[in-house]
Write a protein that holds these residues in place. Structure first.
Motif, PDB file in Angstrom:
ATOM      1  N   LEU A   1       0.832  -1.203   0.000  1.00 19.34           N
ATOM      2  CA  LEU A   1       0.000   0.000   0.000  1.00 19.34           C
ATOM      3  C   LEU A   1       0.869   1.256   0.000  1.00 19.34           C
ATOM      4  O   LEU A   1       0.620   2.195  -0.772  1.00 19.34           O
TER       5      LEU A   1
ATOM      6  N   MET B   1     -12.174  -2.972   0.809  1.00 16.87           N
ATOM      7  CA  MET B   1     -12.352  -3.049  -0.642  1.00 16.87           C
ATOM      8  C   MET B   1     -11.908  -4.413  -1.164  1.00 16.87           C
ATOM      9  O   MET B   1     -12.570  -5.016  -2.004  1.00 16.87           O
TER      10      MET B   1
ATOM     11  N   ALA C   1     -16.750   0.500  -0.100  1.00 16.82           N
ATOM     12  CA  ALA C   1     -15.722   0.341   0.933  1.00 16.82           C
ATOM     13  C   ALA C   1     -15.153   1.673   1.380  1.00 16.82           C
ATOM     14  O   ALA C   1     -15.067   2.617   0.601  1.00 16.82           O
ATOM     15  N   ARG C   2     -14.774   1.749   2.655  1.00 15.43           N
ATOM     16  CA  ARG C   2     -14.145   2.953   3.195  1.00 15.43           C
ATOM     17  C   ARG C   2     -12.680   2.733   3.544  1.00 15.43           C
ATOM     18  O   ARG C   2     -11.983   3.651   3.955  1.00 15.43           O
ATOM     19  N   SER C   3     -12.222   1.498   3.448  1.00 17.37           N
ATOM     20  CA  SER C   3     -10.811   1.237   3.716  1.00 17.37           C
ATOM     21  C   SER C   3     -10.291   0.275   2.653  1.00 17.37           C
ATOM     22  O   SER C   3     -11.061  -0.448   2.031  1.00 17.37           O
ATOM     23  N   PRO C   4      -8.967   0.283   2.432  1.00 16.93           N
ATOM     24  CA  PRO C   4      -8.408  -0.607   1.418  1.00 16.93           C
ATOM     25  C   PRO C   4      -8.688  -2.084   1.709  1.00 16.93           C
ATOM     26  O   PRO C   4      -8.960  -2.860   0.784  1.00 16.93           O
ATOM     27  N   GLU C   5      -8.640  -2.448   3.006  1.00 17.88           N
ATOM     28  CA  GLU C   5      -8.875  -3.856   3.361  1.00 17.88           C
ATOM     29  C   GLU C   5     -10.308  -4.249   3.011  1.00 17.88           C
ATOM     30  O   GLU C   5     -10.558  -5.314   2.449  1.00 17.88           O
TER      31      GLU C   5
END
Lengths: 265, 246
Positions: free
Chosen positions: A149, A213, A207-211
């Motif tokens: 990331l 998503m 999604a609000r976070s990369p995880e």
């Protein structure tokens, strides 16, 4: 249970979707969509070589996909723009692959099976390879998640934090080659990029976070595989394209709903 | 011992030598600004210090255990990447949430913790980058044109923040800037770079150096006037004018 070809096909589809989801997120974030396409197209050359040398399709496709991905990584930033470079390499590899296949006499090859996948013919061994490859990709990406990331956000930030972003790029490249190799049987070389990008893109607005998503992309991809296969069975349509169609419909629905809610707020 | 020591550094990209025989040091607690025209190797120098560029000659020595806070020139977060300020700040430093809050306060942007990075304004974004660099209590802050894209008021406020941070934490600051007059008034030392170190010293010394004037030409007229003008109204200019007289 594994005696049923539909069960094997479903498991194969879900396996590929699970590996493609987190990797697909990075492909979307780093704008590597065309890179995925290029690697996948090159894999057909790998298929031709494996048939000639009578070795495993997986091994051949993996090797060529890897060479392709590494070549692009090395050549990028040396004169040609990335998309030009990918255009040259991907389509040349595809063309050479198709020509190479035509030289193969003796064995009659159903090229369609490699271009669009042949998920209903997945054997137990195939299943083992698909899940092994998927597990490897998911493990690699989970292990390096924060570093990947950071490197995606900014190269210098990665260096200043004490790790080499080029190594992280290499991990993604490697994962991409593995995913392409295991996905050939499921969706075929022409639609692999779709399995990478569409579930990840559909997951974005949820999604609000990369995880989150990555997880949502995995759910959408897995569901697309299950529903797509079921529809292919019911409507007698080609399996690989049906899976991609379902994912595309999910993408469209999510975005249409997203627009509506955004207008209301 | 100096925090960062650069000795006889050269950097080449292919045939192109961007830096040759650069010597410089950064002592703890000082604010050093690198100025120079486009292509003068400012960013390469910073990249060499963080180890992002291979050196073709010379040495970069960092004090053992030196903690670097890096604020990049521009950080593009693709709109397809959902990430909150908190998650972004804790990406490489697994620090308690409380430290994030404190760092955001130091950077002048409290209350942003739960915002999405892609929704921040330019000024907020740069301050979050600064907060992220501060979170691990660095010994030195490196800023690469950190105010690009901010208007003049925004960047002046940003540099004031940097000074406040230095006062608060005592960390050294090494920064690159185009905005000569703003930066000059905030620095202890200025290094004028053009492939090599043209001149260096206190802001007043550099501003009056012929090498500096040759590089920045007539454009400096305004910057210099502004610089002098600003200092007419400051009370702490005794030190720099003394150095200028030397």
């Amino acid at each position: 249970m594994l005696d049923d070809f539909m069960t094997r096909a479903t498991l194969a589809g879900v396996g590929v979707a699970l590996a493609a989801a987190p990797l697909g997120c990075f492909v979307v974030w780093r704008r590597m969509a065309y890179f995925g396409d290029a690697t996948a197209h090159a894999a057909i050359l790998g298929v031709a070589l494996s048939l000639t040398l009578q070795m495993s399709i997986f091994a051949g496709a993996l090797a060529v996909a890897l060479i392709m991905a590494l070549t692009v990584t090395v050549l990028s930033g040396r004169g040609y723009a990335m998309d030009t470079l990918l255009g040259v390499l991907a389509h040349s590899a595809l063309a050479f692959g198709l020509v190479a296949v035509s030289f193969l006499s003796g064995v009659r090859i159903d090229l369609m099976a490699y271009l669009f996948g042949d998920i209903l013919a997945v054997s137990r061994t195939d299943l083992l390879i698909i899940w092994g490859g998927a597990a490897l990709v998911v493990a690699l990406i989970t292990w390096r998640w924060s570093e990947l990331l950071t490197a995606t956000l900014n190269e210098e930030l990665a260096y200043a934090s004490g790790f080499d972003p080029k190594r992280e790029q290499l991990i993604l490249t490697l994962s991409l080659a593995v995913t392409v190799a295991v996905a050939i049987k499921v969706v075929g070389v022409l639609l692999i990029a779709a399995m990478l990008i569409i579930p990840a893109a559909a997951a974005r607005s949820l999604a609000r976070s990369p995880e989150a998503m990555a997880v949502v992309a995995a759910v959408i991809g897995g569901a697309s595989a299950v529903i797509g296969l079921r529809s292919a069975y019911v409507f007698d349509t080609p399996a690989g394209p049906s899976i991609v169609c379902v994912a595309a419909i999910v993408f469209a629905c999510v975005n249409l709903l997203g627009w509506q809610t955004r207008d209301k707020i | 011992m100096a925090l960062v020591t650069v000795e006889d550094l050269s950097v080449q990209y292919g045939e192109n030598t961007v830096l040759h025989h650069v010597d410089m040091t950064i002592e703890s607690g000082e604010i050093v600004t690198i100025v120079g025209p486009n292509g003068s190797g400012k960013t390469s120098l910073l990249r060499a210090i963080i180890g992002a560029t291979p050196l073709s000659a010379g040495r970069v020595t960092l004090n053992p255990g030196l903690k670097i806070g890096y604020v990049p020139q521009k950080l593009h977060i693709d709109p397809t990447l959902p990430i909150t300020v908190e998650r972004f700040m804790r990406l490489t430093n697994r620090v308690p949430r409380q430290d994030c809050v404190k760092a955001l306060e130091s950077a002048g942007v409290p209350d942003l913790l739960n915002n999405q990075m892609s929704r921040l304004s330019g000024g907020q974004f740069q301050r979050v980058l600064l907060a992220r660099a501060l979170i691990d209590r660095p010994d030195i802050l490196l800023l690469d044109e950190a105010t690009q894209g901010l208007d003049q008021r925004g960047s002046a406020a940003f540099y004031q923040q940097i000074e406040a941070v230095r006062k608060e934490t005592g960390c050294a600051v090494l920064m690159i800037s185009h905005e000569l007059h703003v930066v000059m008034s905030a620095s202890d030392r200025v290094i004028c770079l053009n492939g090599h170190v043209c001149c260096e010293g206190s802001p007043a010394v550099v501003a009056s150096a012929p090498e500096y004037r040759a590089l920045f030409g007539t454009g400096t007229g305004g910057a210099l006037a502004l610089y002098r003008h600003e200092h007419d109204h400051h009370h702490d200019h005794s030190k720099s004018s003394q150095e200028a007289a030397e």
